[in-house]
Design an enzyme around this catalytic site. Sequence first.
Site, short mmCIF file in Angstrom:
data_model
loop_
_atom_site.label_atom_id
_atom_site.label_comp_id
_atom_site.label_asym_id
_atom_site.label_seq_id
_atom_site.Cartn_x
_atom_site.Cartn_y
_atom_site.Cartn_z
N ASP A 34 0.84 -1.46 0.11
CA ASP A 34 -0.01 0.21 0.17
C ASP A 34 0.78 1.15 -0.13
OD1 ASP A 34 0.73 0.39 2.59
OD2 ASP A 34 -1.05 -0.97 3.76
N LYS A 56 -5.64 2.78 -1.01
CA LYS A 56 -5.17 4.71 -0.77
C LYS A 56 -5.22 4.86 0.55
CE LYS A 56 -9.40 5.53 -3.98
NZ LYS A 56 -10.78 5.12 -3.53
N MET A 169 -4.67 8.67 11.54
CA MET A 169 -5.33 9.01 10.54
C MET A 169 -6.26 10.90 11.33
SD MET A 169 -6.07 5.67 9.76
CE MET A 169 -6.68 4.82 11.09
N1 SAH Z 1 -0.17 0.23 10.35
C1 SAH Z 1 0.58 1.75 10.57
C2 SAH Z 1 -1.30 2.32 10.22
C3 SAH Z 1 -2.09 2.44 10.11
S1 SAH Z 1 -2.77 3.74 10.00
C4 SAH Z 1 0.88 1.66 11.97
O1 SAH Z 1 1.33 0.50 12.56
O2 SAH Z 1 1.92 2.69 11.54
C5 SAH Z 1 -2.30 5.36 8.66
C6 SAH Z 1 -1.82 6.36 9.42
O3 SAH Z 1 -0.42 5.84 10.11
C7 SAH Z 1 -1.64 7.44 9.14
O4 SAH Z 1 -2.97 8.11 8.76
C8 SAH Z 1 -0.82 8.79 9.95
O5 SAH Z 1 -1.55 8.32 10.71
C9 SAH Z 1 -0.26 6.83 10.66
N2 SAH Z 1 1.45 6.92 10.23
C10 SAH Z 1 2.32 5.11 9.14
N3 SAH Z 1 3.00 6.40 8.85
C11 SAH Z 1 3.24 7.08 9.07
C12 SAH Z 1 4.27 8.25 9.13
N4 SAH Z 1 5.46 7.36 8.61
N5 SAH Z 1 4.63 9.40 9.47
C13 SAH Z 1 3.22 9.67 9.78
N6 SAH Z 1 2.25 8.67 10.68
C14 SAH Z 1 2.35 7.93 9.67
#
Ligand code: SAH
Length: 484
Positions: A34, A56, A169
């Site tokens: 993704d 997305k 998010m």
């Molecule tokens: N499974 C992922 C989260 C998925 S939800 C995890 O464990 O990190 C997606 C959200 O993760 C984004 O909207 C944001 O809030 C956060 N996120 C993921 N990668 C990020 C990054 N490099 N910098 C800032 N926020 C991030």
Amino acid sequence: MGKVYIVGAGPGDLELLTLKGKRCVEEADCIVYDRLVNPQILSLAQSECELIYLGKGNTEGGVIQDEINRTIVEKAKEGKIVTRLKGGDPFVFGRGGEEILALNEACIEFEVVPGITSSISVPSYSGIPVTHRNVARSFHVFTGHTSKEGTWHNFDAIAKLEGTLVFLMGIKNLGLITSDLIKYGKSATTPVAIIEKGSTSKQRVVEGTLETITKKAKEQKVVPPAIIIIGEVVNLRSEFNWFEKMPLFGKNIVITRDYKKSVKFAHEIEKLGGQAIVSPLIDIESLNKKVDLDDVKAILFNSQNGVKTFFDSLEDLRVLGNKKIGVVGIKTYEEIIKYKIKPDFMPEKYLGEKLAEASIDFTESGDKILFITSNISPVNTDLWSEKFDRNFVSTRIFKTKKVINKNIEDEIKESNMITFLSSSAVDAYIESLDGKKHNEDIKVASIGTITSNRVREHGIDVDVQAKISTAEGLLESIVEYYKR
Ligand code: SAH
């Protein structure tokens, strides 16, 4: 039946992928990934591996989720090893569970490989610990999304929590989150940080309080993916911030040398906090030659590739027993000692002629001396034979080919600097641009005088020239340039 690995890819920095995750990428016949997955991870896959982009982002994507479930089931049924790569950890708002339900229904074997979740690592990369002695004794991770049914968190309860609050998010609902927290009793002056694209060269942090952050985030146009972190731990950032202080933080640097060497160079850039864009404009090809060593009294090498290709072509090392060996250039030296050969001589100046001259002391009048070179090496055997009273000959053992990449302009458009380690890379760049002008926002770094001159011949300024003409030397000069 194949098998599915549901793998967490970490928050962005390539090296935050786990060893197990790396193995799953390397073994995969098919990878479904993704938006949050660092594309560099995909380059670890086998060349035949099928790469499928679906998503997305990890937001509420009902339709996409069905398609993902269908795809991984289908591919596994074809007998493939499928690696489902997700940003962060698969079970932290990653919908890994839904995929497992689909796999179970189809009786497909799976494994889950946890990943480093952004909820703790992105704060780390901005110098904010989610817990800290006497400051925060717990942390709580929430989604900032309202669910499809429109239910919202119980902010009455959340506002009473004493630990650090982390929202993923949550950018769209930032105003709602902060106002609800204040409404239910959190102090309006509670520190808040928003971290955008954490752990990447584009990391950006906006700081404020529950009262001010929404306005600030709007002014600075914060966009997802971003994390909201709320609590006194945010204040520690002024002292703990480390990533943004690295010498090449925020710099996107294009590497144009041949792919194999690019990978190593990229790694060095990343160790300094920069981001490498690997865009090889040069390819090294062995000419598969058996070198004629009859009567040769001395062998001269002027490049690392020359040494490598020569030794690859040798069947029996003992043919070198009575020959003198000379090298020029530190990299050439480092390569030849790998073969347990200690060169007899090595001039200080990185010039072919100096190497030819140095060989005089080890040979006699009229001796045959062989230069191992490439198609682009400046080796003037006739002139040197006359000048030094020897019989210099040369053999081209490898070829440097230009790689023309018509997409170069697009691939490097977000970069800060392009590096050239040879004049042929410069030529290949110009040909790749195909008449278009070099983007002057992209600084130019060159390995030495010859390469710099070639850059200038094309009307482009050189911003950095290496003090020491090696990749390491160039990197040092780049760091110095940015320090200024
Ligand atoms: N499974 C992922 C989260 C998925 S939800 C995890 O464990 O990190 C997606 C959200 O993760 C984004 O909207 C944001 O809030 C956060 N996120 C993921 N990668 C990020 C990054 N490099 N910098 C800032 N926020 C991030």
